[in-house]
Design a protein around this motif. Structure first.
Motif, short mmCIF file in Angstrom:
data_model
loop_
_atom_site.label_atom_id
_atom_site.label_comp_id
_atom_site.label_asym_id
_atom_site.label_seq_id
_atom_site.Cartn_x
_atom_site.Cartn_y
_atom_site.Cartn_z
N MET A 174 0.83 -1.21 0.00
CA MET A 174 0.00 0.00 0.00
C MET A 174 0.86 1.26 0.00
O MET A 174 1.97 1.27 0.51
CB MET A 174 -0.98 0.00 1.16
N SER A 175 0.29 2.30 -0.57
CA SER A 175 0.96 3.60 -0.59
C SER A 175 0.77 4.29 0.76
O SER A 175 -0.04 3.84 1.59
CB SER A 175 0.37 4.47 -1.70
N ILE A 176 1.47 5.37 0.96
CA ILE A 176 1.31 6.14 2.19
C ILE A 176 -0.12 6.65 2.30
O ILE A 176 -0.72 6.60 3.38
CB ILE A 176 2.32 7.31 2.23
N GLU A 177 -0.70 7.10 1.19
CA GLU A 177 -2.07 7.61 1.21
C GLU A 177 -3.06 6.51 1.58
O GLU A 177 -3.99 6.73 2.36
CB GLU A 177 -2.44 8.22 -0.15
N GLU A 178 -2.87 5.32 1.00
CA GLU A 178 -3.76 4.20 1.32
C GLU A 178 -3.63 3.80 2.79
O GLU A 178 -4.63 3.54 3.46
CB GLU A 178 -3.43 2.99 0.43
N MET A 179 -2.40 3.78 3.28
CA MET A 179 -2.19 3.45 4.69
C MET A 179 -2.84 4.52 5.57
O MET A 179 -3.48 4.19 6.57
CB MET A 179 -0.69 3.36 5.00
N GLY A 180 -2.69 5.80 5.21
CA GLY A 180 -3.31 6.88 5.97
C GLY A 180 -4.82 6.74 6.02
O GLY A 180 -5.43 6.92 7.09
N ASP A 181 -5.42 6.39 4.89
CA ASP A 181 -6.88 6.22 4.86
C ASP A 181 -7.31 5.03 5.72
O ASP A 181 -8.32 5.10 6.43
CB ASP A 181 -7.37 6.03 3.42
N ARG A 182 -6.55 3.95 5.70
CA ARG A 182 -6.89 2.79 6.53
C ARG A 182 -6.78 3.14 8.01
O ARG A 182 -7.63 2.76 8.82
CB ARG A 182 -5.99 1.61 6.20
N MET A 183 -5.74 3.88 8.36
CA MET A 183 -5.56 4.28 9.76
C MET A 183 -6.68 5.23 10.18
O MET A 183 -7.22 5.11 11.28
CB MET A 183 -4.19 4.91 9.96
N LEU A 184 -7.03 6.17 9.31
CA LEU A 184 -8.10 7.10 9.63
C LEU A 184 -9.41 6.36 9.87
O LEU A 184 -10.15 6.68 10.81
CB LEU A 184 -8.28 8.13 8.51
N ASN A 185 -9.70 5.35 9.07
CA ASN A 185 -10.93 4.57 9.25
C ASN A 185 -10.98 3.90 10.61
O ASN A 185 -12.05 3.71 11.18
CB ASN A 185 -11.08 3.54 8.13
N LEU A 186 -9.82 3.53 11.14
CA LEU A 186 -9.78 2.92 12.47
C LEU A 186 -9.90 3.96 13.59
O LEU A 186 -10.36 3.65 14.69
CB LEU A 186 -8.47 2.14 12.65
N ILE A 187 -9.53 5.19 13.30
CA ILE A 187 -9.61 6.27 14.28
C ILE A 187 -11.04 6.79 14.42
O ILE A 187 -11.50 7.10 15.52
CB ILE A 187 -8.66 7.42 13.88
N LEU A 188 -11.74 6.85 13.30
CA LEU A 188 -13.09 7.42 13.27
C LEU A 188 -14.08 6.50 13.96
O LEU A 188 -13.99 5.29 13.88
CB LEU A 188 -13.53 7.69 11.83
N ARG A 189 -15.07 7.12 14.59
CA ARG A 189 -16.14 6.36 15.23
C ARG A 189 -17.17 5.95 14.18
O ARG A 189 -17.52 6.74 13.32
CB ARG A 189 -16.86 7.21 16.27
N GLY A 190 -17.65 4.73 14.31
CA GLY A 190 -18.75 4.24 13.46
C GLY A 190 -18.46 4.40 12.04
O GLY A 190 -19.11 4.48 11.12
#
Length: 190
Positions: A174-190
């Motif tokens: 994965m690219s940095i952007e893809e990794m960032g999006d995956r991490m953000l999805n885990l940070i966000l509620r619901g």
């Protein structure tokens, strides 16, 4: 006031020091190693810095300044809390895993080598960066996007983001952007 040539030479020293301090460790890197890395005599180094400790502080200050500039640029003109948070996550990863990687890794792993006075100065710079994050996380919490314990959340996020230097590979899946999006999805509620 330094002329442009001096500033460039100083920047070369900071870049070389960030690589050497990260690969060899601060304690094991000699002034001779630093001078050799930029093609100068050991004594010439002291035209730019008082001592090796001052070089360490300069490396860390550059890392914090670079990542703060990335964050400030990423937030320009953005009003939506979720997008602000996405940009901060991606910006942090981009700086940490990109051109500022060695300086930021030195900041993470050589913290104990700073004098108390130097540590206080770096903390002031770091606080500016953390304040940007705290404001965005507070906005996201108000919007119901993240858990309301934003101070702890910020520390947890930094821990997760900073640990990526141990396992992320640019030639990986994965690219940095893809990794960032995956991490953000885990940070966000619901």
């Amino acid at each position: 006031m330094q002329n442009t040539l001096d500033k460039t030479r100083r920047d070369e020293l900071i870049d070389a020091a960030s690589h050497l301090f990260r690969s060899q460790g601060y304690e094991r890197t000699t002034v001779r190693d630093l001078a050799q890395a930029v093609g100068m005599q050991s004594g010439s180094l002291f035209y730019h810095f008082k001592n090796k400790a001052e070089i360490l502080e300069a490396v860390m200050a550059k890392g914090v300044a670079d990542i703060t500039a990335v964050a400030e640029f990423a937030l320009e003109g953005v009003t939506e809390p979720k997008e602000k948070l996405r940009r901060l996550v991606t910006g942090h990863l981009t700086a940490l895993l990109g051109s500022s990687q060695h300086a930021l890794e030195v900041l993470l792993y050589e913290w104990h080598s700073l004098s108390t006075e130097a540590r206080d100065r770096i903390v002031q710079l770091r606080d500016r960066y953390e304040t940007l994050w705290q404001q965005v996380l507070d906005e996201a919490a108000t919007a119901g996007l993240v858990h309301p314990d934003t101070t702890f959340l910020r520390k947890m996020i930094f821990g997760s983001l900073n640990w990526t230097v141990q396992w992320y590979r640019p030639d990986g899946s994965m690219s940095i952007e893809e990794m960032g999006d995956r991490m953000l999805n885990l940070i966000l509620r619901g």
